[in-house]
Design a protein around this motif. Structure first.
Motif, short mmCIF file in Angstrom:
data_model
loop_
_atom_site.label_atom_id
_atom_site.label_comp_id
_atom_site.label_asym_id
_atom_site.label_seq_id
_atom_site.Cartn_x
_atom_site.Cartn_y
_atom_site.Cartn_z
N ASP A 231 0.80 -1.22 0.00
CA ASP A 231 0.00 0.00 0.00
C ASP A 231 0.83 1.28 0.00
OD1 ASP A 231 -2.38 -1.43 -0.16
OD2 ASP A 231 -2.62 -1.51 2.01
N THR A 232 2.14 1.16 0.24
CA THR A 232 3.02 2.33 0.16
C THR A 232 3.70 2.44 -1.20
OG1 THR A 232 5.01 1.20 0.97
CG2 THR A 232 3.52 2.14 2.64
N GLY A 233 3.49 1.43 -2.07
CA GLY A 233 4.09 1.43 -3.40
C GLY A 233 5.30 0.54 -3.55
N PHE A 234 5.79 -0.03 -2.44
CA PHE A 234 6.93 -0.94 -2.48
C PHE A 234 6.55 -2.20 -3.25
CE2 PHE A 234 9.41 -4.47 -0.71
CZ PHE A 234 10.70 -3.98 -0.87
N THR A 235 7.46 -2.72 -4.07
CA THR A 235 7.17 -3.93 -4.84
C THR A 235 8.06 -5.08 -4.41
OG1 THR A 235 8.70 -3.33 -6.60
CG2 THR A 235 6.42 -2.60 -6.85
N ALA A 236 7.55 -6.28 -4.58
CA ALA A 236 8.29 -7.50 -4.27
C ALA A 236 7.77 -8.61 -5.17
CB ALA A 236 8.13 -7.88 -2.80
N THR A 237 8.48 -9.72 -5.18
CA THR A 237 8.06 -10.86 -6.00
C THR A 237 8.13 -12.14 -5.19
OG1 THR A 237 10.30 -11.27 -6.82
CG2 THR A 237 8.91 -9.78 -8.13
N GLY A 238 7.50 -13.15 -5.72
CA GLY A 238 7.55 -14.48 -5.12
C GLY A 238 7.32 -15.53 -6.19
N ASP A 239 7.70 -16.74 -5.89
CA ASP A 239 7.47 -17.86 -6.80
C ASP A 239 7.08 -19.07 -5.97
OD1 ASP A 239 8.36 -17.01 -9.62
OD2 ASP A 239 9.98 -16.28 -8.32
N VAL A 240 6.09 -19.82 -6.46
CA VAL A 240 5.69 -21.05 -5.80
C VAL A 240 6.31 -22.21 -6.56
CG1 VAL A 240 3.76 -22.51 -5.10
CG2 VAL A 240 3.56 -20.02 -4.96
N ARG A 241 7.09 -23.01 -5.82
CA ARG A 241 7.73 -24.19 -6.41
C ARG A 241 7.49 -25.36 -5.47
NH1 ARG A 241 11.84 -20.31 -6.97
NH2 ARG A 241 13.12 -21.30 -5.38
N ASP A 242 6.94 -26.43 -6.02
CA ASP A 242 6.68 -27.65 -5.24
C ASP A 242 5.87 -27.35 -3.97
OD1 ASP A 242 8.06 -29.26 -7.09
OD2 ASP A 242 9.97 -28.78 -6.11
N GLY A 243 4.90 -26.44 -4.08
CA GLY A 243 4.03 -26.13 -2.95
C GLY A 243 4.64 -25.22 -1.90
N VAL A 244 5.80 -24.65 -2.19
CA VAL A 244 6.48 -23.75 -1.26
C VAL A 244 6.54 -22.37 -1.90
CG1 VAL A 244 8.65 -23.28 -0.04
CG2 VAL A 244 7.86 -25.64 -0.34
N LEU A 245 6.20 -21.33 -1.11
CA LEU A 245 6.25 -19.96 -1.59
C LEU A 245 7.59 -19.32 -1.22
CD1 LEU A 245 5.16 -17.29 -2.72
CD2 LEU A 245 3.87 -17.01 -0.57
N PHE A 246 8.37 -18.97 -2.21
CA PHE A 246 9.64 -18.28 -2.03
C PHE A 246 9.37 -16.81 -2.31
CE2 PHE A 246 10.57 -22.63 -3.06
CZ PHE A 246 11.57 -22.96 -2.16
N HIS A 247 9.28 -16.02 -1.26
CA HIS A 247 8.92 -14.60 -1.35
C HIS A 247 10.14 -13.79 -0.90
CE1 HIS A 247 6.75 -10.87 -0.93
NE2 HIS A 247 6.87 -10.87 0.39
#
Length: 107
Positions: free
Chosen positions: A71-87
């Motif tokens: 909500d402040t405009g900061f961005t990030a990414t994540g990826d789900v691999r084998d049921g695990v979220l890498f954020h």
């Protein structure tokens, strides 16, 4: 926004509604310190320790990739691999009705 699948489930009145995206739900670090809820409306709410709603914002899903904009405009990414979220630097596992997923309990 691609936070819902195109499949439908019958509602209590027999009508059809979109099924939630499979990533919707609570994701938790192994120590339980960070809890990230991905909501069906494309919003997320992340708690850190005793600080509820430490980060809130919106997210979009493309394949197994998640883009976050807080909500402040900061961005990030994540990826789900084998049921695990890498954020970013975090590793989160899905929380189920029985608790944190089996993968978390083993790790």
């Amino acid at each position: 926004m691609t936070t819902t699948r195109k499949t439908t489930n019958p509602g209590p009145d027999g009508s059809s509604s979109p099924a939630p995206h499979p990533y919707v739900g609570m994701w938790v670090t192994a120590d339980g310190h960070i809890r990230q809820e991905l909501r069906a409306d494309g919003r997320y709410d992340e708690a850190r320790g005793t600080r509820a709603s430490a980060y809130t914002g919106r997210y979009t899903v493309t394949g197994s990739h998640i883009d976050y904009v807080d909500d402040t405009g900061f961005t990030a990414t994540g990826d789900v691999r084998d049921g695990v979220l890498f954020h970013e630097h975090l590793v989160l596992h899905r929380e189920t009705d029985e608790g944190v997923s089996e993968v978390t309990r083993q790790g």
